[in-house]
Design an enzyme around this catalytic site. Structure first.
Site, short mmCIF file in Angstrom:
data_model
loop_
_atom_site.label_atom_id
_atom_site.label_comp_id
_atom_site.label_asym_id
_atom_site.label_seq_id
_atom_site.Cartn_x
_atom_site.Cartn_y
_atom_site.Cartn_z
CG HIS A 135 -10.35 -6.59 7.37
ND1 HIS A 135 -9.26 -7.07 8.06
CD2 HIS A 135 -10.22 -6.78 6.01
CE1 HIS A 135 -8.36 -7.50 7.18
NE2 HIS A 135 -9.01 -7.35 5.76
CD GLU A 138 -1.88 -2.31 1.41
OE1 GLU A 138 -0.67 -2.48 1.89
OE2 GLU A 138 -2.71 -3.12 1.30
#
Lengths: 326, 335
Positions: free
Chosen positions: A129, A60
């Protein structure tokens, strides 16, 4: 007008902007061949090819950095980060590079970069998450941070973001991708700044952003049954923040509740309450209330998860408390 | 290489050394603030590599030790100095300082103070070149210390997978701030680390510009021909501390003396003297000219330039002139 899902609206904006300008590219994990985790880029790989719809490795920080570098030389990347949790890995390039390059170059270099990422709690995704980091981006100078509450804004704000010369972080929400709304067939743009009144009222202002606007709307329905007229204000943009719209609404209703999915300490709500007390303290007839998530990592268990994050009832109760009804 | 070019290169390296020395003095006089990381000792690398590339055309990006890379790319030395002085005429309008020199007019895309951050940005610049179909390449200068960041590995992987036109130039001065490479890095030869990413790489002497240039030419040509990225490592040494606050207690006088014998300016001037290309008197006259230019043009410009206006504190945070359609009021807002 056509009924369009949130993900379809985002996909359409991608498609139109890529057709309009070949400098627009999309990049992220699984967005190409697989069509995107939330289908936001479905079919675009076949249409625009691997050079413009780029499947990245799971890296990322660096693929966001590559997007930044490309944006500095005229490319207009739309970077998808699959979950805002993973954006933590990219905070260096987002906060230390994208947000600062214009400033530290004295305005000579800019980063017209769009970062799309869903931030929020869905269904039992558990702690790693389920992060909501709106507050973190909201406190970074040099970024624009927008939170489209429905397909209309999701489409119109993404199109505006692609053409904007600033780095724009678009915080979406896992629970909104299938939400539907009628949107015009012809092309349109939606501003990246400015709060919007989505329901007019006179007794209390319910402030939300992103998914939380829908909690406010649900609470307003319940309040209406009690004979209470609630105004719902969607912030739309967390940065810049439309302080003027907040002031105007509170001066009309004299009561305010902010609903957020972020945890309370240093959450978006803290900033809104501070704004209200600074800008229109004497218009308040009661203590402002923030309805927020519990200060815990979001648990996996469904019952505990429900308890950890605010729902319509929490906002409704918050409003009653503000109004002195409980 | 023609004698004139050789002379020009030697003179440039002397200029870079004296520019940095003058920065040191200005810092001691408290004219320059913040952090100051000087490049003295490593001149042959930036000079030699950029000589083989296309300065002003290729994109260049680096870390915080960035003055020389900027100037060799084509940035005006007086604007770089004015930036160090925090002036409005500075290359970043006084907002960046020593660590954040930018000059997009010559495609110098910045110095960055987060170690390892320029790796992905460089790959992004290269992606831009590829996307636009130009013959430009991106050149990323970074030290050996940066190679222990995750961005190094992530970026080498992506640059290689996507065959991006990017040249990574590792300036291995063997110290990550004050920690010797032997104590921080499992593989001391940095060029070997990218074999895991299927990337072309090589290692060379970074103190002799005549070694730097042919190696750099090969690497630049490789990247420009579209074959993909290249990682080139130059063994070098910084003569000063990491920054101005560094007393260099971590290294010995003997080690420093050894490397001083390998001073790139000393090596190149000896070679050129031997060949009869240049004389001691010529070098002395250059030094005088350079000192004169530094004092009467570069420092004078920095000293006399205005500071940014305090009213402009918020300038350059966001686009000053955005499209009103995207930023303007919502049409359907109620009352």
């Amino acid at each position: 007008m056509a009924e369009t899902a949130y993900w379809e609206a985002i996909r359409r904006a991608h498609d139109e902007e890529m057709a309009n300008d070949k400098m627009v590219i999309a990049m992220g994990e699984d967005i190409g061949v697989a069509g995107g985790t939330y289908k936001a880029t479905l079919g675009l790989f076949d249409k625009y090819g691997a050079e413009r719809v780029i499947d990245t490795p799971i890296s990322e920080n660096s693929y966001t950095g590559i997007g930044i570098g490309a944006s500095m030389v005229g490319v207009r990347p739309i970077v998808e980060i699959m979950s805002i949790n993973f954006a933590l890995l990219a905070l260096d390039t987002i906060i230390n590079a994208a947000a600062k390059i214009r400033y530290m170059s004295g305005g000579r270099v800019q980063c017209p970069l769009v970062i799309r990422t869903p931030g929020g709690t869905a269904h039992q995704l558990a702690a790693q998450h389920s992060a909501r980091l709106a507050r973190m981006f909201m406190s970074t100078a040099g970024l624009r941070v927008v939170t489209p509450r429905g397909p209309l804004d999701a489409y119109g704000m993404l199109k505006s973001a692609v053409r904007c010369n600033d780095p724009v972080v678009i915080i979406e929400h896992e629970r909104m991708y299938n939400m539907k709304e009628d949107i015009p067939d012809e092309e349109f743009f939606r501003p990246l700044e400015g709060a919007e009144i989505v329901r007019h009222g006179t007794d209390i202002t319910l402030i939300g952003y992103n998914y939380n606007v829908h909690l406010c709307l649900g609470a307003a329905e319940k309040l209406a049954k009690d004979g209470i007229s609630a105004e719902v204000l969607d912030l739309r943009s967390l940065k810049p923040l439309d302080r003027e719209a907040i002031r105007r609404s509170v001066e009309k209703t004299h009561h305010v509740v902010i609903a957020e999915e972020d945890e309370a300490p240093v959450g978006v709500g803290a900033e809104i309450i501070a704004t209200v007390t600074e800008d229109c303290f004497y218009a308040l007839d009661a203590q402002p209330i923030r309805v927020h998530a519990a200060d815990v990592p979001v648990p996996y268990n469904a019952k505990l998860e429900k308890e950890a994050i605010p729902d319509v009832e929490d906002v409704y109760q918050g409003a009653l408390k503000c109004l002195g009804r409980i | 290489m023609k004698a004139d070019d050789q002379k020009r290169l030697l003179r440039e390296m002397i200029f870079f050394r004296r520019f940095e020395d003058r920065c040191f003095e200005a810092y001691m006089e408290r004219k320059i603030g913040g952090f100051l990381h000087l490049y003295s000792g490593q001149e042959a690398v930036a000079t030699g590599v950029m000589e083989m590339a296309k300065p002003g055309h290729d994109y260049v990006i680096t870390g915080y030790r960035d003055h020389v890379h900027a100037i060799k790319s084509g940035a005006q030395p007086r604007e770089v100095m004015a930036e160090l002085y925090g002036k409005e005429t500075g290359s970043s309008r006084g907002r960046g300082g020593s660590m954040h020199i930018f000059d997009p007019t010559v495609n110098f895309m910045g110095g960055y103070a987060l170690v390892g951050q320029p790796f992905p940005l460089a790959a992004g610049l290269a992606m831009g070149c590829k996307h636009k179909g130009t013959d430009q390449i991106a050149i990323c200068f970074l030290g050996d210390g940066a190679n222990n960041q995750g961005t190094f590995h992530e970026t080498m992987n992506m640059a290689s997978v996507w065959k991006l036109p990017v040249l990574f130039v590792c300036e291995n001065n063997q110290y990550a701030i004050g920690t010797h490479i032997d104590r921080s890095t499992a593989v001391v030869d940095q060029y070997k680390r990218v074999c895991g990413y299927n990337m072309e790489a090589s290692q060379h002497d970074g103190m002799d510009i005549e070694e730097v240039m042919p190696a750099a030419k090969k690497a630049v040509d490789y990247v420009r021909s579209g074959k993909g990225p290249y990682f080139i490592e130059f063994m070098t040494y910084r003569f000063r501390g990491h920054s101005m606050s560094d007393a260099k207690g971590y290294r010995t006088k003997e080690e420093e003396a050894e490397w001083e014998k390998r001073d790139p300016i000393r090596i190149y001037s000896a070679k050129l003297r031997e060949k009869g290309v240049v004389t001691d008197d010529e070098i002395k006259s250059w030094e005088k000219e350079i000192d004169n230019e530094l004092e009467n043009d570069i420092i004078k410009f920095a000293e006399e330039s205005p500071e940014p206006r305090v009213e402009d504190l918020n300038k350059y945070v966001l686009d000053d002139n955005p499209d009103p359609r995207w930023i303007g009021p919502l049409v359907n807002e109620g009352v």
